[in-house]
Write a protein that holds these residues in place. Structure first.
Motif, PDB file in Angstrom:
ATOM      1  N   GLY A  77       0.794  -1.224   0.000  1.00 12.07           N
ATOM      2  CA  GLY A  77       0.000   0.000   0.000  1.00 12.07           C
ATOM      3  C   GLY A  77       0.825   1.272   0.000  1.00 12.07           C
ATOM      4  N   CYS A  78       2.130   1.179   0.286  1.00 19.18           N
ATOM      5  CA  CYS A  78       2.957   2.392   0.390  1.00 19.18           C
ATOM      6  C   CYS A  78       3.132   3.073  -0.964  1.00 19.18           C
ATOM      7  CB  CYS A  78       4.315   2.048   0.993  1.00 19.18           C
ATOM      8  SG  CYS A  78       4.245   1.616   2.748  1.00 19.18           S
ATOM      9  N   VAL A  79       3.661   2.347  -1.952  1.00 20.04           N
ATOM     10  CA  VAL A  79       3.868   2.983  -3.251  1.00 20.04           C
ATOM     11  C   VAL A  79       2.525   3.273  -3.916  1.00 20.04           C
ATOM     12  CG1 VAL A  79       4.024   0.974  -4.803  1.00 20.04           C
ATOM     13  CG2 VAL A  79       5.426   2.979  -5.249  1.00 20.04           C
ATOM     14  N   GLN A  80       1.518   2.463  -3.605  1.00 21.66           N
ATOM     15  CA  GLN A  80       0.184   2.731  -4.144  1.00 21.66           C
ATOM     16  C   GLN A  80      -0.332   4.087  -3.660  1.00 21.66           C
ATOM     17  OE1 GLN A  80       1.166  -0.142  -2.760  1.00 21.66           O
ATOM     18  NE2 GLN A  80       0.806  -1.739  -4.290  1.00 21.66           N
ATOM     19  N   GLY A  81      -0.089   4.403  -2.383  1.00 20.33           N
ATOM     20  CA  GLY A  81      -0.500   5.700  -1.855  1.00 20.33           C
ATOM     21  C   GLY A  81       0.229   6.843  -2.537  1.00 20.33           C
ATOM     22  N   LEU A  82       1.518   6.651  -2.797  1.00 17.52           N
ATOM     23  CA  LEU A  82       2.289   7.667  -3.513  1.00 17.52           C
ATOM     24  C   LEU A  82       1.713   7.905  -4.904  1.00 17.52           C
ATOM     25  CD1 LEU A  82       4.786   9.474  -4.053  1.00 17.52           C
ATOM     26  CD2 LEU A  82       6.018   7.376  -4.687  1.00 17.52           C
ATOM     27  N   LEU A  83       1.399   6.823  -5.609  1.00 19.31           N
ATOM     28  CA  LEU A  83       0.863   6.944  -6.968  1.00 19.31           C
ATOM     29  C   LEU A  83      -0.524   7.587  -6.961  1.00 19.31           C
ATOM     30  CD1 LEU A  83       2.116   3.490  -8.255  1.00 19.31           C
ATOM     31  CD2 LEU A  83       2.964   5.733  -9.001  1.00 19.31           C
ATOM     32  N   GLU A  84      -1.321   7.280  -5.933  1.00 15.96           N
ATOM     33  CA  GLU A  84      -2.618   7.951  -5.794  1.00 15.96           C
ATOM     34  C   GLU A  84      -2.410   9.459  -5.627  1.00 15.96           C
ATOM     35  OE1 GLU A  84      -5.822   6.772  -5.601  1.00 15.96           O
ATOM     36  OE2 GLU A  84      -5.517   4.593  -5.591  1.00 15.96           O
ATOM     37  N   TRP A  85      -1.448   9.827  -4.775  1.00 15.72           N
ATOM     38  CA  TRP A  85      -1.175  11.244  -4.507  1.00 15.72           C
ATOM     39  C   TRP A  85      -0.744  11.964  -5.784  1.00 15.72           C
ATOM     40  CZ3 TRP A  85      -1.998  14.425  -0.518  1.00 15.72           C
ATOM     41  CH2 TRP A  85      -1.306  15.639  -0.479  1.00 15.72           C
ATOM     42  N   LEU A  86       0.065  11.275  -6.601  1.00 16.61           N
ATOM     43  CA  LEU A  86       0.561  11.870  -7.843  1.00 16.61           C
ATOM     44  C   LEU A  86      -0.440  11.751  -8.992  1.00 16.61           C
ATOM     45  CD1 LEU A  86       4.277  10.609  -7.706  1.00 16.61           C
ATOM     46  CD2 LEU A  86       3.410  12.900  -7.175  1.00 16.61           C
ATOM     47  N   ARG A  87      -1.547  11.041  -8.737  1.00 13.80           N
ATOM     48  CA  ARG A  87      -2.599  10.833  -9.757  1.00 13.80           C
ATOM     49  C   ARG A  87      -2.053  10.114 -10.992  1.00 13.80           C
ATOM     50  NH1 ARG A  87      -6.495   9.985  -7.499  1.00 13.80           N
ATOM     51  NH2 ARG A  87      -7.795  10.333  -9.337  1.00 13.80           N
ATOM     52  N   ILE A  88      -1.230   9.108 -10.741  1.00 14.13           N
ATOM     53  CA  ILE A  88      -0.700   8.270 -11.820  1.00 14.13           C
ATOM     54  C   ILE A  88      -1.422   6.930 -11.772  1.00 14.13           C
ATOM     55  CG2 ILE A  88       1.327   7.093 -12.764  1.00 14.13           C
ATOM     56  CD1 ILE A  88       3.054   9.242 -11.406  1.00 14.13           C
TER      57      ILE A  88
END
Length: 306
Positions: A77-88
């Motif tokens: 879930g960590c990198v997934q949260g980053l990608l959500e934040w960046l809207r990628i």
């Protein structure tokens, strides 16, 4: 998947490597997926992930991130949260499903609520595990949040309490040992693909999974129809109960002396190995879906909205 305004092929950043104990596995998956995506017609940038990942992604500006990371930070879930934040938009499961599946204790709670069969288990501190048997042998001791059979101990009947490696966490999962055959079923979207029987000379550990000749895959598994149908049903139900998307793979043990009652769900992998000979792509191939086609489908299924 988001489209491109230029009309050019989408730019796909393949995220691989990372900092977990499964780094080498991830590098292998990532390279194979990158090659397949190029065959499928995408622009591909391979990204060996480190602390500078946000800056790298800001520089690359990909249309999609293909998540080929394994283990902690990439699968929890960590990198997934980053990608959500960046809207990628990204492949595989979202933040919650990734976090749930990686936390073995929480995943078992979800399985139980969905009526799926699991073994007795509990979390215990390493000091307690090393002092005495916290469950009647035989039982298994493993990290609560690692994959690829990293740090798995099998404590047999008559054995002493285990001495755990210094790399093991302070709190571990202890679960009743489930005897029998090693089976696995991949799910692709809303479809359970088939069942593979994994043949090894012993425990299906890290070496058996990733060393040449360490295991043999029988696909489709030679099983009673009732067991095949149950594996397909349980895998799809686990995928849905956890809230997975894209491709997942659920692992089972089956004690054939007990019939359907001997089928036990072990865990669900939200980012299974992704080389052409890995279990999930192998099942897709058996169903007529080539490796480049599978990778293309995963990119087209990518999202940062669910």
């Amino acid at each position: 998947m988001a489209g491109t305004s230029s009309g050019m092929a989408p730019r796909v950043a393949v995220l691989m490597g990372g900092l977990s104990a499964e780094r080498e596995v991830s590098l292998s998956s990532g390279r194979e997926c990158a090659a397949a995506l190029r065959v499928a017609g995408f622009q591909v940038i391979e990204v060996d992930c480190g602390p500078d990942l946000p800056a790298r992604l800001a520089e690359i500006k990909p249309d999609v991130a293909f998540n080929a990371l394994h283990g902690r930070w990439g699968e929890d879930g960590c990198v997934q949260g980053l990608l959500e934040w960046l809207r990628i938009p990204y492949t595989h499961s979202g933040v919650l499903a990734s976090s749930l599946a990686m936390d073995k204790a929480r995943a078992k709670e979800v399985y139980a609520a969905a009526g799926l069969p699991t073994v007795t288990s509990r979390l215990a501190c390493r000091e307690e595990v090393e002092a005495h048997h916290v469950l009647p042998p035989p039982y298994v001791v493993k990290p609560n949040n690692e994959g690829s059979s990293v740090g798995v101990y099998i404590v047999r009947e008559g054995a002493n309490a285990p001495r755990l490696a210094a790399t093991m966490p302070e709190v571990v999962m202890v679960e009743t040992y489930a005897p029998g055959r090693e089976l696995t079923t991949a799910v692709m979207g809303d479809r359970a693909l088939c069942v593979t029987d994994i043949i090894t000379s012993g425990w299906y550990d890290y070496d058996a999974k990733y060393t040449t000749g360490g295991s043999r895959h029988v696909i489709p598994a030679d099983l009673p129809q009732e067991i095949t149908e149950a594996c397909l049903d349980y895998a799809l139900r686990a995928h849905r109960a956890l809230g997975c998307r894209g491709v997942s793979r659920t692992d089972f043990r089956w004690d054939e002396t007990r019939g359907l009652a001997g089928l036990i769900l072990l865990e669900t992998n939200t980012q299974p190995g992704m080389t052409p000979t890995s279990l999930a792509p192998e099942q897709a191939g058996h169903c007529g879906i080539s490796f480049p086609e599978l990778c293309r489908w995963m990119v087209e299924d990518a999202s940062c909205n669910r």
